[in-house]
Design an enzyme around this catalytic site. Structure first.
Site, mmCIF file in Angstrom:
data_model
loop_
_atom_site.group_PDB
_atom_site.id
_atom_site.type_symbol
_atom_site.label_atom_id
_atom_site.label_comp_id
_atom_site.label_asym_id
_atom_site.label_seq_id
_atom_site.Cartn_x
_atom_site.Cartn_y
_atom_site.Cartn_z
ATOM 1 N N CYS A 200 1.055 -0.565 -0.132
ATOM 2 C CA CYS A 200 0.322 -0.140 0.245
ATOM 3 C C CYS A 200 0.627 1.591 0.287
ATOM 4 O O CYS A 200 0.251 2.259 -0.230
ATOM 5 C CB CYS A 200 -0.660 0.264 0.438
ATOM 6 S SG CYS A 200 0.369 0.267 2.300
ATOM 7 N N GLY A 201 2.523 1.012 0.168
ATOM 8 C CA GLY A 201 2.987 2.510 0.123
ATOM 9 C C GLY A 201 3.750 2.513 0.925
ATOM 10 O O GLY A 201 4.637 3.596 0.928
#
Ligand SMILES: Nc1ncnc2c1ncn2[C@@H]1O[C@H](COP(=O)(O)OS(=O)(=O)O)[C@@H](OP(=O)(O)O)[C@H]1O
Length: 206
Positions: A200-201
């Site tokens: 998700c980063g």
């Protein structure tokens, strides 16, 4: 601080407790992050065994299951965690009233949602706790990116990232929970991930 990454990863990369003790022994400001996903009690037990007062950072996005909230409370109490909870700047009720339910992965609003409920709270946590060492329970089997990782790495800001359980299987984690009388919880969802095996980063940005 200069660290011989190749040597540490070779010597301690498959020795989880040894790696935790080495990293704590650096004597630097340290945090452990958790989302209270399955088997999280393992990393929390292992790190607090070596450093009982380590700050534990949880970004509660507001979308956890009731079981996850109960698990978080149970583990926190059992291990006496110094839990630091970071919440998004807007409540879930506020966001949903004006923007509707969680955007799907292919919705252009999904990136802003992830930024609001996870990435901004984590950036705030990093500013406030200012760690030099960051423990996680990342596992090689989580994603293709993690399969390529080393247990110890240094990010561009000089933050030492330590993933002692990188090479552990679910069976290993289960056995550790049994051996130490730790609770577990499988009723877990992350609204920033529509499916497993997705980054998700958070770890790509830090
Ligand atoms: N909400 C929240 N709060 C605190 N810490 C969090 C959060 N989400 C991710 N993490 C940290 O990132 C580790 C990997 O989690 P995930 O694979 O679920 O998510 S992510 O894609 O990295 O964001 C995750 O691994 P674990 O150590 O197993 O919990 C954490 O260290």
């Amino acid at each position: 601080m200069s660290i011989d990454l190749a040597r540490i990863n070779t010597e301690l990369g498959r020795n989880a407790e040894g790696l935790v003790d080495w990293a704590i022994g650096l004597g630097q400001p340290t945090i452990v992050t958790t989302n209270f996903r399955p088997f999280e009690a393992v990393i929390l037990h292992m790190v607090t065994r070596a450093k009982p007062d380590v700050p534990v950072v949880w970004m509660d996005n507001g979308y956890n299951t009731e079981a996850t909230y109960r698990f978080a409370d149970e583990v926190t109490k059992q291990l006496g965690l110094d839990l630091h909870i970071y919440l998004p700047r807007r409540s879930r009720a506020h966001r949903e009233a004006v923007e509707g339910p969680t955007p799907a992965l292919d919705d252009p609003r999904h990136a802003a949602f992830t930024e609001e409920v996870k990435l901004e709270p984590f950036a705030r946590a990093l500013r406030e706790t200012a760690p030099k060492v960051w423990f996680t329970a990342l596992r090689a089997t989580d994603t293709a990116v993690r399969a390529q990782m080393d247990p110890v790495s240094v990010n561009p800001d000089g933050l030492i990232k330590v993933a002692p359980l990188l090479h552990w299987s679910s069976k290993d984690l289960y056995a550790y929970c049994e051996a130490h009388g730790l609770p577990n919880n499988f009723d877990y969802v992350d609204p920033t991930k529509g499916e497993d095996n997705r980054e998700c980063g958070l770890h790509l940005a830090h």
